[in-house]
Design a protein around this motif. Structure first.
Motif, PDB file in Angstrom:
ATOM      1  N   ASP A   1       0.499  -1.941   0.030  1.00 45.93           N
ATOM      2  CA  ASP A   1      -0.089  -0.458  -0.031  1.00 45.93           C
ATOM      3  C   ASP A   1       0.918   0.732  -0.113  1.00 45.93           C
ATOM      4  O   ASP A   1       2.008   1.003   0.462  1.00 45.93           O
ATOM      5  CB  ASP A   1      -1.084   0.135   1.009  1.00 45.93           C
ATOM      6  CG  ASP A   1      -0.065  -0.112   3.029  1.00 45.93           C
ATOM      7  OD1 ASP A   1       1.130  -1.052   2.613  1.00 45.93           O
ATOM      8  OD2 ASP A   1      -1.317   0.944   3.683  1.00 45.93           O
ATOM      9  N   ARG A   2       0.511   2.420  -0.485  1.00 44.66           N
ATOM     10  CA  ARG A   2       1.475   3.987  -0.519  1.00 44.66           C
ATOM     11  C   ARG A   2       0.560   4.100   0.945  1.00 44.66           C
ATOM     12  O   ARG A   2      -0.788   4.259   0.893  1.00 44.66           O
ATOM     13  CB  ARG A   2       0.127   4.423  -1.670  1.00 44.66           C
ATOM     14  CG  ARG A   2       0.903   5.903  -1.905  1.00 44.66           C
ATOM     15  CD  ARG A   2       1.009   6.490  -2.748  1.00 44.66           C
ATOM     16  NE  ARG A   2       0.720   5.371  -4.495  1.00 44.66           N
ATOM     17  CZ  ARG A   2       1.436   5.888  -5.064  1.00 44.66           C
ATOM     18  NH1 ARG A   2       1.949   6.407  -4.745  1.00 44.66           N
ATOM     19  NH2 ARG A   2       1.054   5.132  -6.212  1.00 44.66           N
ATOM     20  N   LYS A   3       1.387   4.960   1.319  1.00 45.23           N
ATOM     21  CA  LYS A   3       1.093   5.758   2.521  1.00 45.23           C
ATOM     22  C   LYS A   3       0.054   6.344   2.668  1.00 45.23           C
ATOM     23  O   LYS A   3       0.607   7.475   1.554  1.00 45.23           O
ATOM     24  CB  LYS A   3       2.364   5.812   3.439  1.00 45.23           C
ATOM     25  CG  LYS A   3       3.362   4.748   4.012  1.00 45.23           C
ATOM     26  CD  LYS A   3       4.528   4.614   4.838  1.00 45.23           C
ATOM     27  CE  LYS A   3       5.025   3.801   5.587  1.00 45.23           C
ATOM     28  NZ  LYS A   3       4.805   2.721   6.036  1.00 45.23           N
ATOM     29  N   PRO A   4      -0.317   7.062   3.412  1.00 51.48           N
ATOM     30  CA  PRO A   4      -1.451   8.139   3.565  1.00 51.48           C
ATOM     31  C   PRO A   4      -0.428  10.215   2.878  1.00 51.48           C
ATOM     32  O   PRO A   4      -0.990  10.734   2.130  1.00 51.48           O
ATOM     33  CB  PRO A   4      -2.067   8.469   4.859  1.00 51.48           C
ATOM     34  CG  PRO A   4      -2.234   7.302   5.276  1.00 51.48           C
ATOM     35  CD  PRO A   4      -0.501   6.398   4.699  1.00 51.48           C
TER      36      PRO A   4
ATOM     37  N   VAL B   1       5.730   6.166  -1.486  1.00 52.36           N
ATOM     38  CA  VAL B   1       5.530   4.539  -2.181  1.00 52.36           C
ATOM     39  C   VAL B   1       5.876   4.064  -1.447  1.00 52.36           C
ATOM     40  O   VAL B   1       7.461   3.948  -1.253  1.00 52.36           O
ATOM     41  CB  VAL B   1       6.066   5.103  -3.602  1.00 52.36           C
ATOM     42  CG1 VAL B   1       5.944   4.158  -4.471  1.00 52.36           C
ATOM     43  CG2 VAL B   1       4.711   5.942  -4.676  1.00 52.36           C
ATOM     44  N   THR B   2       5.754   2.892  -1.381  1.00 50.64           N
ATOM     45  CA  THR B   2       6.155   1.856  -0.128  1.00 50.64           C
ATOM     46  C   THR B   2       6.451   0.179  -1.307  1.00 50.64           C
ATOM     47  O   THR B   2       6.773  -0.907  -0.452  1.00 50.64           O
ATOM     48  CB  THR B   2       5.349   1.399   1.038  1.00 50.64           C
ATOM     49  OG1 THR B   2       3.812   0.834   0.247  1.00 50.64           O
ATOM     50  CG2 THR B   2       5.276   2.518   1.339  1.00 50.64           C
ATOM     51  N   ALA B   3       6.520   0.550  -2.966  1.00 49.07           N
ATOM     52  CA  ALA B   3       6.710  -1.101  -3.181  1.00 49.07           C
ATOM     53  C   ALA B   3       7.717  -0.710  -3.935  1.00 49.07           C
ATOM     54  O   ALA B   3       7.108   0.654  -5.370  1.00 49.07           O
ATOM     55  CB  ALA B   3       5.326  -1.611  -3.347  1.00 49.07           C
TER      56      ALA B   3
END
Length: 124
Positions: A94-97, A101-103
Motif C-alpha cells: 500500500d501507498r502511505k497516506p 511509495v512503499t513498493a
C-alpha cells in the motif's frame, strides 16, 4: 549511475541471487558462487536496521553451500526463500497516506550489477 532515493524509515530488501548478486548458475557451472562487480559494495551499504531477504529458484539442495558462501563473503541476511518459480516476482504494497511509495522494483541486466546506489532522503 542510478540512485534509489529512500525514506529514513526501515526498509525490507528482497533480492534475487543468481544473475543479480552472483554469477547466474555459477554454483552449478563453476562449482562455486562468484559475486558480481559492485554487488558486495551495494549490499554493505544497506542500513544495518533494514531486513534483507534473498529469494531464489535454487532448490534446498543448495541451501548449505549458498548460506556458507553468504557467510564467508560477509553478506548479512535475515531470510532466504528457496524453490521460487522462475517467472516474475511481484511485490504489492500500500501507498502511505503521506504519498510515500512503499513498493519499488529495480531490474538489472543479468550478471551485471553496477551503478546502483542507495540514497536516504530524510525529508521523505
Amino acid at each position: 549511475m542510478d540512485s534509489l532515493v529512500l525514506s529514513s524509515l526501515g526498509h525490507t530488501w528482497i533480492l534475487d541471487l543468481d544473475g543479480t548478486i552472483v554469477r547466474h548458475n555459477g554454483h552449478k557451472l563453476d562449482g562455486n558462487d562468484t559475486p558480481l562487480p559492485g554487488a558486495l559494495e551495494f549490499l554493505k551499504n544497506i542500513p544495518d536496521a533494514d531486513m534483507v531477504v534473498f529469494i531464489t529458484s535454487r532448490t534446498t539442495e543448495y541451501k548449505q553451500v549458498t548460506e556458507r558462501f553468504l557467510t564467508e563473503q560477509g553478506i548479512r541476511y535475515d531470510h532466504i526463500i528457496y524453490n521460487a518459480p522462475f517467472g516474475e516476482r511481484i511485490l504489492v504494497n500500500d501507498r502511505k497516506p503521506s504519498g510515500l511509495v512503499t513498493a519499488l522494483a529495480v531490474n538489472v541486466q543479468r550478471d551485471r550489477f553496477e551503478g546502483l546506489h542507495i540514497e536516504i532522503d530524510e525529508g521523505l
